[in-house]
Write a protein that holds these residues in place. Structure first.
Motif, PDB file in Angstrom:
ATOM      1  N   ALA A   1       0.846  -1.198   0.000  1.00 51.99           N
ATOM      2  CA  ALA A   1       0.000   0.000   0.000  1.00 51.99           C
ATOM      3  C   ALA A   1       0.875   1.239   0.000  1.00 51.99           C
ATOM      4  N   THR A   2       0.462   2.231  -0.762  1.00 59.12           N
ATOM      5  CA  THR A   2       1.181   3.511  -0.749  1.00 59.12           C
ATOM      6  C   THR A   2       0.723   4.378   0.410  1.00 59.12           C
ATOM      7  N   GLU A   3      -0.527   4.145   0.864  1.00 65.42           N
ATOM      8  CA  GLU A   3      -1.040   4.868   2.025  1.00 65.42           C
ATOM      9  C   GLU A   3      -2.224   4.081   2.573  1.00 65.42           C
ATOM     10  N   SER A   4      -2.449   4.197   3.880  1.00 65.92           N
ATOM     11  CA  SER A   4      -3.580   3.515   4.505  1.00 65.92           C
ATOM     12  C   SER A   4      -4.163   4.401   5.594  1.00 65.92           C
ATOM     13  N   LYS A   5      -5.407   4.078   5.972  1.00 66.86           N
ATOM     14  CA  LYS A   5      -6.002   4.805   7.094  1.00 66.86           C
ATOM     15  C   LYS A   5      -7.003   3.900   7.791  1.00 66.86           C
ATOM     16  N   SER A   6      -7.072   4.060   9.103  1.00 66.29           N
ATOM     17  CA  SER A   6      -7.984   3.285   9.923  1.00 66.29           C
ATOM     18  C   SER A   6      -8.096   3.961  11.279  1.00 66.29           C
ATOM     19  N   GLU A   7      -9.235   3.813  11.908  1.00 68.05           N
ATOM     20  CA  GLU A   7      -9.410   4.397  13.235  1.00 68.05           C
ATOM     21  C   GLU A   7      -8.609   3.660  14.289  1.00 68.05           C
ATOM     22  N   GLN A   8      -8.490   2.316  14.138  1.00 68.05           N
ATOM     23  CA  GLN A   8      -7.899   1.546  15.227  1.00 68.05           C
ATOM     24  C   GLN A   8      -6.836   0.537  14.789  1.00 68.05           C
ATOM     25  N   LEU A   9      -6.525   0.481  13.482  1.00 65.47           N
ATOM     26  CA  LEU A   9      -5.560  -0.498  12.998  1.00 65.47           C
ATOM     27  C   LEU A   9      -4.423   0.184  12.254  1.00 65.47           C
ATOM     28  N   THR A  10      -3.299  -0.502  12.146  1.00 67.09           N
ATOM     29  CA  THR A  10      -2.167  -0.026  11.353  1.00 67.09           C
ATOM     30  C   THR A  10      -1.828  -1.074  10.298  1.00 67.09           C
TER      31      THR A  10
ATOM     32  N   ASN B   1       2.952  -8.364   4.518  1.00 64.26           N
ATOM     33  CA  ASN B   1       2.500  -7.168   5.227  1.00 64.26           C
ATOM     34  C   ASN B   1       1.927  -7.585   6.577  1.00 64.26           C
ATOM     35  N   HIS B   2       1.747  -6.613   7.465  1.00 68.09           N
ATOM     36  CA  HIS B   2       1.099  -6.969   8.724  1.00 68.09           C
ATOM     37  C   HIS B   2       0.143  -5.882   9.173  1.00 68.09           C
ATOM     38  N   ILE B   3      -0.960  -6.354   9.735  1.00 67.93           N
ATOM     39  CA  ILE B   3      -1.972  -5.492  10.338  1.00 67.93           C
ATOM     40  C   ILE B   3      -1.869  -5.681  11.845  1.00 67.93           C
ATOM     41  N   ALA B   4      -1.907  -4.587  12.570  1.00 68.70           N
ATOM     42  CA  ALA B   4      -1.778  -4.653  14.028  1.00 68.70           C
ATOM     43  C   ALA B   4      -2.667  -3.596  14.669  1.00 68.70           C
ATOM     44  N   PRO B   5      -2.990  -3.767  15.943  1.00 69.83           N
ATOM     45  CA  PRO B   5      -3.772  -2.730  16.640  1.00 69.83           C
ATOM     46  C   PRO B   5      -2.958  -1.449  16.777  1.00 69.83           C
ATOM     47  N   SER B   6      -3.604  -0.324  16.620  1.00 73.19           N
ATOM     48  CA  SER B   6      -2.954   0.950  16.882  1.00 73.19           C
ATOM     49  C   SER B   6      -3.117   1.289  18.361  1.00 73.19           C
ATOM     50  N   SER B   7      -2.569   2.414  18.800  1.00 72.45           N
ATOM     51  CA  SER B   7      -2.669   2.815  20.200  1.00 72.45           C
ATOM     52  C   SER B   7      -4.106   3.146  20.597  1.00 72.45           C
ATOM     53  N   SER B   8      -4.967   3.375  19.608  1.00 75.35           N
ATOM     54  CA  SER B   8      -6.368   3.698  19.922  1.00 75.35           C
ATOM     55  C   SER B   8      -7.285   2.476  19.833  1.00 75.35           C
ATOM     56  N   PHE B   9      -6.699   1.294  19.647  1.00 72.98           N
ATOM     57  CA  PHE B   9      -7.506   0.075  19.509  1.00 72.98           C
ATOM     58  C   PHE B   9      -8.245  -0.231  20.820  1.00 72.98           C
ATOM     59  N   THR B  10      -9.546  -0.482  20.724  1.00 73.96           N
ATOM     60  CA  THR B  10     -10.365  -0.755  21.908  1.00 73.96           C
ATOM     61  C   THR B  10     -10.882  -2.184  21.946  1.00 73.96           C
ATOM     62  N   GLY B  11     -10.362  -3.039  21.029  1.00 79.12           N
ATOM     63  CA  GLY B  11     -10.792  -4.428  21.028  1.00 79.12           C
ATOM     64  C   GLY B  11     -11.826  -4.695  19.941  1.00 79.12           C
ATOM     65  N   PHE B  12     -12.115  -5.987  19.765  1.00 80.48           N
ATOM     66  CA  PHE B  12     -13.155  -6.395  18.825  1.00 80.48           C
ATOM     67  C   PHE B  12     -14.504  -6.373  19.522  1.00 80.48           C
ATOM     68  N   GLU B  13     -15.465  -5.712  18.912  1.00 80.13           N
ATOM     69  CA  GLU B  13     -16.827  -5.699  19.438  1.00 80.13           C
ATOM     70  C   GLU B  13     -17.667  -6.661  18.611  1.00 80.13           C
ATOM     71  N   ALA B  14     -18.463  -7.471  19.261  1.00 81.48           N
ATOM     72  CA  ALA B  14     -19.226  -8.519  18.591  1.00 81.48           C
ATOM     73  C   ALA B  14     -20.019  -7.960  17.414  1.00 81.48           C
ATOM     74  N   GLY B  15     -19.760  -8.520  16.214  1.00 80.75           N
ATOM     75  CA  GLY B  15     -20.505  -8.160  15.022  1.00 80.75           C
ATOM     76  C   GLY B  15     -20.125  -6.850  14.388  1.00 80.75           C
ATOM     77  N   LYS B  16     -19.217  -6.099  14.982  1.00 82.27           N
ATOM     78  CA  LYS B  16     -18.814  -4.806  14.432  1.00 82.27           C
ATOM     79  C   LYS B  16     -17.436  -4.944  13.777  1.00 82.27           C
ATOM     80  N   SER B  17     -17.327  -4.452  12.545  1.00 79.36           N
ATOM     81  CA  SER B  17     -16.096  -4.648  11.772  1.00 79.36           C
ATOM     82  C   SER B  17     -15.033  -3.614  12.119  1.00 79.36           C
ATOM     83  N   GLN B  18     -13.807  -4.098  12.171  1.00 79.46           N
ATOM     84  CA  GLN B  18     -12.636  -3.232  12.180  1.00 79.46           C
ATOM     85  C   GLN B  18     -12.150  -3.134  10.737  1.00 79.46           C
TER      86      GLN B  18
END
Length: 884
Positions: free
Chosen positions: A94-103, A112-129
């Motif tokens: 990717a040349t650029e990415s954005k996410s509220e809670q992932l890097t 490549n790797h996806i990891a939680p960012s410092s603002s990650f609050t966990g997985f909520e049932a049925g809600k997509s990250q």
């Protein structure tokens, strides 16, 4: 009493989790443990979703092409865990990415790797990250979307996320990727405002593939590939071979044709005492072309007069091609035949994804059936080393398999979507390679090994680093340095074309040349032992990244003026020159890809060199061929837009294959190719997005009067042509067959037969584009007739033989068009059964156009001639806009 609340909570959760698997446990936001990792790997739903191939912006890139996508991760339950990471393969970073809670980060190669960012609050049932990103490429089919995302955490055993595993569909045996969401054919088809392939609707292809009033009688005497000349005696009775054949040989041994006889036996023609007489004579004189033969099937017997043993073998293969499995007869014909090119090859990449020895043997048999005679065996690359080398066990103990070890201490990194304990790894032992060499010799095929250097060499680099560290720990310092191919102090930061930062041999170290000499000597010894001398060796020499800039060894090497190297940019050429001289000293012809060879000095190269030209036609492949021809080198055409069989067959998002050189490469694409006049192809072919292009083959000079291009030397002809199956996206042996067949038959046709309709080469030079008329209407008509002869022979004869011999070839998509409120259907290969169903009802035979009724969805599929296997199901677009 002091209570450790964290330990108590973990203990309680450990007791409860087995009974709460699909309920909604709430975990403290803490470092993930093994049980939690296992459960998430089993239950996370991952989708890779294409958003657009033409986004308004391409952040982080100036590329002409770019796509916008997202990865969506959904847990069925709440999981407040941190410390995890998802490793996955993506062809282009990717040349650029954005996410509220992932890097999202690029690691190495396609990993490549996806990891939680410092603002990650966990997985909520049925809600997509969700993480969205932009990639400097286009995403046109599911082929690039690798499987097997790996969930991992420090100190825990990694697990593959089940929803990212592909599987084989039972009826079609095609690979299904449930995680791939490349939907909406409009967005898939168009990757550029000037993308002409959007016009390739199902209806347009139906018109293109239409066959008006073809006489099937001509199929009876068809031979694939087409012979040089044939006379048909329709008044003579055909020869019935149900009673078998009786062989009489003169000038050759039984073993020279045994493999061809085994194929006839598998097709039902056995050797018997009362069979039809087959007289085979080899004259042994160099009066004609190697591989030439004459064949007669008249007067109750079969006669083959051959130039050499290979010609006798090819004569029997032509008998097998004449054979009709329905009647077990061959027509009465007289054939005079010889090959167009001495070199008729196939490149097989077993480094990226391994092919079993059994697959290789089957492939050799099929290649020889269609008179191909060279297997370019790509045995090592960044992702794997696949041949045993005595004295260098690390090459196979470490570099023949991949795992999660990102430090490459016990295996290679899990590139190309390889799962833990991947079934796509392995190597050929000395005994295996001997068997392959012997089998190839029996089928009149030469094995040309290739172990790519100095780039594409990560497998070798990591194996020799392992050897260095092991021997150093044992105090064997001289032995440790003997075959080291990387400079431990090299601080160069670079990225190869496949995005590796550690895949290049250091060409400034004497130990690197000791390694190369050791490997080539051992491979040559294996060929000698098998009685198949190593006559030509392909060193690779392509796509060398910007390595060595900060290597102390290279700085010292360049400072030493006696090495005749003055700049870092000259190092690739120096390496190729030195290795080429080393190979030539062993009596072996050196071969390499054209880009690396272009960096050499002709006076530093051996006299005999084979250049494999892989520039595309719109990228002036004709200029590369001419430049290398003027150096006196042999030319093997490897033009990707025609010969790369890892590209998709058709414009279908479900088809697999890379597409950087061509969006679609089917049998007709290959059949229409004019290999002796590359620039003339500009009259009929397009660039990668369907645009016309210009090929100027006239003499050209720069402002100083220096030639920048000249046409081919008078009378020059290329040595040969080869197809290529690179294996980055080919994970199973039978899917490798799918990518090869039936279009490899069209490649064999071009390699063996010179068609009269091809535009002759103009050695004075000419300019070609879609408006020039050198390819005349008469030539076009002749070509179209020969295409129908060829593809009808494939559809009505050769595919039946594939069925009998168990070849997993591609069954083409059904194309359709609505005419007068009726749905008309066909396939590019005629003669295949077609079925349709309405609103998911029972499958029905398509025998005539289907009258449409309101509100009905119609699905179509083709079947193999033996009706045992269906092709891919296509939903007919009754508006006429379906795209393939």
């Amino acid at each position: 009493m002091h209570v450790n609340k964290k330990a108590l909570t973990e203990r309680i959760l450990a007791l409860l989790l087995p009974t709460m698997a699909m309920t909604s446990p709430v975990w403290a936001l803490d470092t993930i443990n093994q049980q939690q990792l296992n459960q998430l790997a089993d239950t996370l739903d991952v989708k890779y979703r294409l958003l657009s191939n033409m986004p308004e912006q391409c952040p982080g890139s100036t590329a002409e092409f770019c796509y916008h996508a997202q990865i969506e991760i959904t847990s069925p339950f709440t999981a407040n865990v941190d410390g995890w990471k998802i490793l996955y393969s993506q062809v282009y970073p990717a040349t650029e990415s954005k996410s509220e809670q992932l890097t999202l980060r690029h690691f190495n190669g396609d990993l490549n790797h996806i990891a939680p960012s410092s603002s990650f609050t966990g997985f909520e049932a049925g809600k997509s990250q969700v993480i969205e990103f932009w990639v400097a490429s286009s995403l046109l089919n599911e082929g690039e979307l690798m499987p097997n995302y790996i969930l991992t955490a420090q100190g825990l055993e990694p697990k593959v996320i089940k929803s990212t595993q592909s599987y084989i569909e039972p009826d079609t045996r095609l690979e299904i990727k449930p995680y791939a969401a490349v939907s909406g054919k409009n967005s898939v088809m168009q990757s550029h405002p000037d993308d002409h392939y959007a016009k390739y609707t199902s209806a347009a292809l139906f018109d293109k593939y239409a066959v008006p009033n073809y006489e099937l009688d001509s199929v009876t005497h068809a031979i694939v590939p087409t012979p040089d000349s044939m006379e048909v005696f329709s008044q003579d009775s055909p020869l019935g071979l149900r009673q078998g054949i009786k062989l009489q040989l003169s000038g050759l041994e039984y073993g020279d044709v045994a493999a061809a006889l085994q194929r006839l036996d598998a097709l039902g023609v056995k050797q018997t005492h009362n069979g039809v007489a087959v007289h085979i004579t080899v004259n042994g004189k160099r009066e004609s072309h190697a591989g030439a033969y004459q064949l007669s099937t008249r007067q109750g017997k079969i006669q083959i007069h051959a130039q050499d043993n290979a010609g006798a073998y090819y004569g029997l293969q032509s008998v097998a091609s004449l054979l009709s499995l329905d009647t077990m007869q061959v027509p009465a014909v007289s054939v005079v035949d010889k090959p167009r090119y001495d070199y008729r090859g196939l490149h097989l990449d077993v480094a990226r994804n391994f092919r079993s020895k059994e697959f290789v043997l089957r492939l050799l048999s099929k290649m020889s059936a269609y008179k191909l005679n060279k297997l370019h065996f790509h045995l090592a690359d960044d992702e794997g080393w696949r041949i045993e080398i005595p004295g260098l066990p690390e090459l196979t103990t470490l570099s023949s398999h991949r795992c999660i070890d990102l430090d490459d201490k016990h295996c290679l990194q899990p590139q190309l979507g390889s799962a833990i304990n991947a079934d796509r790894d392995g190597y050929y032992s000395i005994e295996d390679y001997q068997e392959i060499l012997n089998f190839a010799k029996q089928h009149h095929i030469e094995i040309i090994p290739s172990l790519d250097m100095p780039g594409h060499s990560r497998a070798a680099v990591k194996a020799m680093e392992k050897r260095f560290y092991t021997l150093t720990q044992q105090g064997k310092h001289d032995a440790a340095r003997q075959y080291l191919v990387s400079d431990p102090l090299d601080a160069t930061e670079y990225r190869s074309i496949q995005h590796y930062n550690d895949n290049t041999l250091n060409v400034c170290m004497e130990s690197t040349y000791a390694f190369v000499d050791k490997v080539i000597s051992e491979v040559a010894a294996q060929h000698k032992k098998a009685g198949s001398p190593l006559n030509i060796y392909h060193i690779g020499a392509d796509e060398t990244a910007g390595a060595w800039v900060e290597s102390p060894a290279c700085k010292q090497f360049i400072a030493d003026k006696s090495n005749d190297v003055h700049e870092v940019e000259e190092l690739t050429g120096y390496f190729i020159e030195r290795v080429a001289t080393m190979i030539a000293a062993k009596g072996i012809e050196v071969a390499g890809w054209n880009d690396g060879l272009s960096e050499t000095r002709q006076d530093k190269m051996p006299r005999k060199v084979a250049s494999y030209v892989w520039a595309t036609l719109p990228q002036n492949a004709h200029k590369v061929v001419s430049a290398h021809a003027r150096k006196g080198w042999d030319i093997i055409l490897s033009t990707p837009d025609v010969t790369y069989l890892d590209f998709p067959y058709e414009l279908d998002p479900k088809e697999s294959g890379y597409k950087w050189g061509a969006r679609r490469t089917n049998s007709k694409t290959i059949f229409e190719f004019m290999p002796d006049n590359l620039p003339a192809n500009a009259e009929i072919k397009k660039d990668t997005i369907g645009r016309n292009y210009i090929a100027d083959d006239r003499t050209q000079v720069d402002e100083n009067g220096k030639f920048t291009h000249q046409p081919l030397p008078e009378g020059f002809r290329v040595t040969g042509i080869q197809g290529h199956l690179w294996s980055e996206v080919v994970r199973k042996d039978h899917l490798a067959e799918y990518m090869l067949f039936p279009r490899l038959l069209a490649l064999a046709e071009k390699a063996w037969h010179r068609a009269q309709w091809e535009v002759p080469y103009n050695y004075a030079g000419e300019k070609y584009d879609h408006t020039t008329g050198f390819f005349t209407a008469q030539m076009r008509q002749h070509r179209d007739q020969q295409w129908q002869d060829f593809i009808h022979a494939v559809g009505y004869k050769e595919l039946e033989k594939f069925d009998r011999l168990g070849v997993f070839y591609r069954i083409p998509n059904v194309v359709s068009k609505v005419i007068d409120n009726k749905l008309h259907a066909s396939t590019i290969i005629p003669g295949l059964p077609i079925q349709y169903r309405i609103n998911l009802g029972e499958w029905q035979e398509y025998v005539e156009p289907v009258r449409l009724s309101p509100g009905g969805d119609i699905e179509l599929r083709a079947l193999s001639p033996d009706r045992r296997r269906p092709g891919r199901i296509e939903l007919a677009d009754l508006t006429g806009n379906a795209r393939f």
